[in-house]
Scaffold this motif. Structure first.
Motif, mmCIF file in Angstrom:
data_model
loop_
_atom_site.group_PDB
_atom_site.id
_atom_site.type_symbol
_atom_site.label_atom_id
_atom_site.label_comp_id
_atom_site.label_asym_id
_atom_site.label_seq_id
_atom_site.Cartn_x
_atom_site.Cartn_y
_atom_site.Cartn_z
ATOM 1 N N ARG A 231 0.834 -1.207 0.000
ATOM 2 C CA ARG A 231 0.000 0.000 0.000
ATOM 3 C C ARG A 231 0.869 1.257 0.000
ATOM 4 O O ARG A 231 0.604 2.204 -0.749
ATOM 5 C CB ARG A 231 -0.940 -0.003 1.207
ATOM 6 C CG ARG A 231 -1.704 1.314 1.390
ATOM 7 C CD ARG A 231 -2.731 1.221 2.496
ATOM 8 N NE ARG A 231 -3.895 0.507 2.019
ATOM 9 C CZ ARG A 231 -4.921 1.068 1.382
ATOM 10 N NH1 ARG A 231 -4.900 2.372 1.123
ATOM 11 N NH2 ARG A 231 -5.947 0.362 0.992
ATOM 12 N N ARG A 232 1.907 1.278 0.823
ATOM 13 C CA ARG A 232 2.785 2.451 0.875
ATOM 14 C C ARG A 232 3.478 2.674 -0.469
ATOM 15 O O ARG A 232 3.592 3.814 -0.945
ATOM 16 C CB ARG A 232 3.802 2.296 1.998
ATOM 17 C CG ARG A 232 3.218 2.474 3.397
ATOM 18 C CD ARG A 232 4.315 2.508 4.442
ATOM 19 N NE ARG A 232 4.938 1.213 4.638
ATOM 20 C CZ ARG A 232 4.512 0.309 5.516
ATOM 21 N NH1 ARG A 232 3.451 0.564 6.275
ATOM 22 N NH2 ARG A 232 5.135 -0.848 5.650
ATOM 23 N N ALA A 233 3.943 1.581 -1.067
ATOM 24 C CA ALA A 233 4.605 1.702 -2.373
ATOM 25 C C ALA A 233 3.623 2.173 -3.435
ATOM 26 O O ALA A 233 3.936 3.049 -4.253
ATOM 27 C CB ALA A 233 5.225 0.364 -2.772
ATOM 28 N N ALA A 234 2.428 1.610 -3.425
ATOM 29 C CA ALA A 234 1.428 1.953 -4.423
ATOM 30 C C ALA A 234 0.986 3.410 -4.298
ATOM 31 O O ALA A 234 0.764 4.082 -5.312
ATOM 32 C CB ALA A 234 0.225 1.026 -4.307
ATOM 33 N N GLU A 235 0.869 3.902 -3.083
ATOM 34 C CA GLU A 235 0.476 5.299 -2.884
ATOM 35 C C GLU A 235 1.461 6.248 -3.564
ATOM 36 O O GLU A 235 1.071 7.203 -4.235
ATOM 37 C CB GLU A 235 0.376 5.620 -1.392
ATOM 38 C CG GLU A 235 -1.010 5.432 -0.827
ATOM 39 C CD GLU A 235 -1.130 5.963 0.588
ATOM 40 O OE1 GLU A 235 -2.016 6.807 0.830
ATOM 41 O OE2 GLU A 235 -0.351 5.522 1.440
ATOM 42 N N THR A 236 2.754 5.974 -3.348
ATOM 43 C CA THR A 236 3.775 6.802 -3.995
ATOM 44 C C THR A 236 3.694 6.681 -5.507
ATOM 45 O O THR A 236 3.711 7.691 -6.229
ATOM 46 C CB THR A 236 5.181 6.386 -3.517
ATOM 47 O OG1 THR A 236 5.298 6.629 -2.122
ATOM 48 C CG2 THR A 236 6.265 7.163 -4.255
ATOM 49 N N ASN A 237 3.604 5.458 -5.994
ATOM 50 C CA ASN A 237 3.589 5.242 -7.440
ATOM 51 C C ASN A 237 2.378 5.884 -8.101
ATOM 52 O O ASN A 237 2.492 6.518 -9.158
ATOM 53 C CB ASN A 237 3.621 3.743 -7.747
ATOM 54 C CG ASN A 237 4.931 3.095 -7.351
ATOM 55 O OD1 ASN A 237 5.959 3.770 -7.263
ATOM 56 N ND2 ASN A 237 4.902 1.794 -7.098
#
Length: 458
Positions: free
Chosen positions: A269-275
């Protein structure tokens, strides 16, 4: 045109009816499913197409891991079965299901619950899985001292320690880190400004006006192309600039694929938010998103909208493309390749279509594209799974299963009239090389050799 349909949630019969999402597990309030979870009528097509179930008699298969387990969870308080961690996340069950049951989404959700609630955070398995899932946290350190890292990681004692302490198989050789990452090369080359200039020059050279409407893509290179195989990322940049595209390289984190496969949904989720935020900004600036890794494009196009609901997730998913697919749809790629040729090093390949490429409907495109290049023979080695499935085949307990799954592919590669391999997935590439000893090439590298003049770029 592309073999892929732009709506990856379309039903097999071509319908595009919208359904209300349903929850797999009531306690997982933020994880709603795609339509169709109740559509399973136990045909077992998913089980017969599961590469893990085919070689591991103890694995109950995707039908149990998905709809069966979901039904049990709805009836009473039952724990997620630990066998869900044996799923390789190849996602072949999704494309095999005739009823559009959201199997991989159910598996991802179940793995996340299992890791959160049942796996000890001090266990060797959890620490190993967390490390494998977050490769991007370790890669920057290794790439700072690539020669030292490669020397140390290449020692047999290092692999032995990795297996004894963490459960990472000692049978595989660690991939080498590049002495210059793609992003380092990109900045040294001049970044976006240099790409914009080259794109204008290419448009003018192709007979147009340099001031013609700008074409722009945002490149999601992923972790592996940045730290380990920058030649793939460079090939994408040069090929797209050849067609007059300005290339943007936005800030980005891991696509999340290894995190989904290991049940690390908070990390994903954290990675996807940035992406999503970075890619949405590029889309707003007129770019389409393009990925060179089939697992990265699959993650952004399917898993993000299935599991996350923050702003612009759907927009980014709908605007993301596989790199070759995009050129086939937006340019006359085959006509551009007609009459081109390459050196002998690229004359014959045994091609493996990754599972995550097949799931996007792209399994036939590479054969068609390569057939347009004079002197290049590409032999499709069939629809078998390579068996490595990202981090799955790196775990000591899965290594033998991984190799059993890959046997059919290895045999087909050996039977093909070729001594080199071709694929778009970095981990499939590892497995192909590991099982055959062949040197493996990415499709974009062949396109670069056919289309881009040597010596025109540093």
């Amino acid at each position: 045109m592309s073999d892929a349909e732009r709506s990856i949630d379309d039903a097999p019969d071509g319908s595009t009816d919208e359904f209300e999402p349903i929850q797999v597990f009531p306690e997982a309030e933020e994880m709603d499913l795609r339509p169709g979870a109740d559509n399973c009528y136990k045909c077992s097509t998913c089980d017969t197409n599961c590469p893990v179930a085919a070689v591991d008699d103890e694995f109950p298969g995707p039908k149990f891991q998905g709809p069966e387990q979901w039904r049990l969870k709805r009836q009473d308080d039952r724990d997620v079965d630990e066998s869900v961690m044996k799923c390789s996340n190849c996602m072949r069950c999704d494309s095999a299901c005739p009823s559009s049951v959201p199997l991989s989404q159910m598996h991802n959700t179940a793995r996340g619950e299992y890791v959160d609630e049942r796996m000890s955070k001090r266990s060797r398995e959890y620490l190993r899985n967390r490390m494998l899932a977050n490769y991007r946290r370790l890669a920057p350190l290794a790439s700072t001292f690539p020669r030292t890292a490669n020397a140390v990681m290449g020692l047999s004692i290092t692999r032995w320690i990795g297996e004894k302490l963490l459960g990472v198989t000692s049978e595989r050789e660690f991939p080498e880190f590049a002495t210059e990452t793609f992003r380092e090369w990109w900045e040294t080359r001049g970044g976006n400004a240099a790409s914009k200039k080259r794109a204008r020059e290419a448009r003018a050279k192709r007979g147009g006006d340099a001031d013609d409407a700008e074409k722009r893509i945002a490149y999601f290179h992923g972790c592996y192309a940045n730290y380990n195989t920058p030649e793939v990322a460079k090939a994408l940049v040069r090929v797209y600039e050849h067609f007059g595209y300005e290339v943007l390289v936005p800030d980005q984190r891991c696509s999340g694929t290894p995190m989904f496969a290991n049940g690390m949904l908070d990390d994903a989720r954290r990675a996807a938010e940035t992406n999503v935020a970075e890619l949405a900004a590029a889309i707003e600036d007129g770019a389409d998103v393009v990925a060179s890794c089939s697992s990265c494009s699959m993650s952004i196009r399917q898993e993000y909208p299935e599991l996350f609901d923050f702003a612009d997730t759907e927009t980014v998913a709908e605007t993301t493309w596989d790199a070759v697919e995009y050129l086939r749809v937006h340019e006359d790629l085959e006509a551009e390749l007609a009459g081109t040729s390459v050196d002998d090093e690229f004359d014959s390949f045994a091609y493996h279509a990754p599972c995550h490429s097949r799931n996007q409907g792209l399994n036939g495109q590479t054969i068609e594209v390569m057939s347009a290049i004079d002197g290049v023979d590409v032999h499709d080695v069939g629809d078998s799974c390579s068996g490595i499935s990202g981090t799955y085949g790196w775990k000591a307990e899965n290594y033998e299963t991984s190799m059993k799954i890959g046997e059919e592919m290895f045999e087909h590669m050996a039977d093909a009239d070729a001594e080199a391999g071709l694929t778009e997935c970095p981990t499939c590439s590892m497995q192909m090389e590991h099982g055959t000893g062949y040197e493996i090439t990415h499709t974009l590298e062949v396109l670069e050799a056919a289309l881009v003049e040597t010596g025109t770029d540093e």
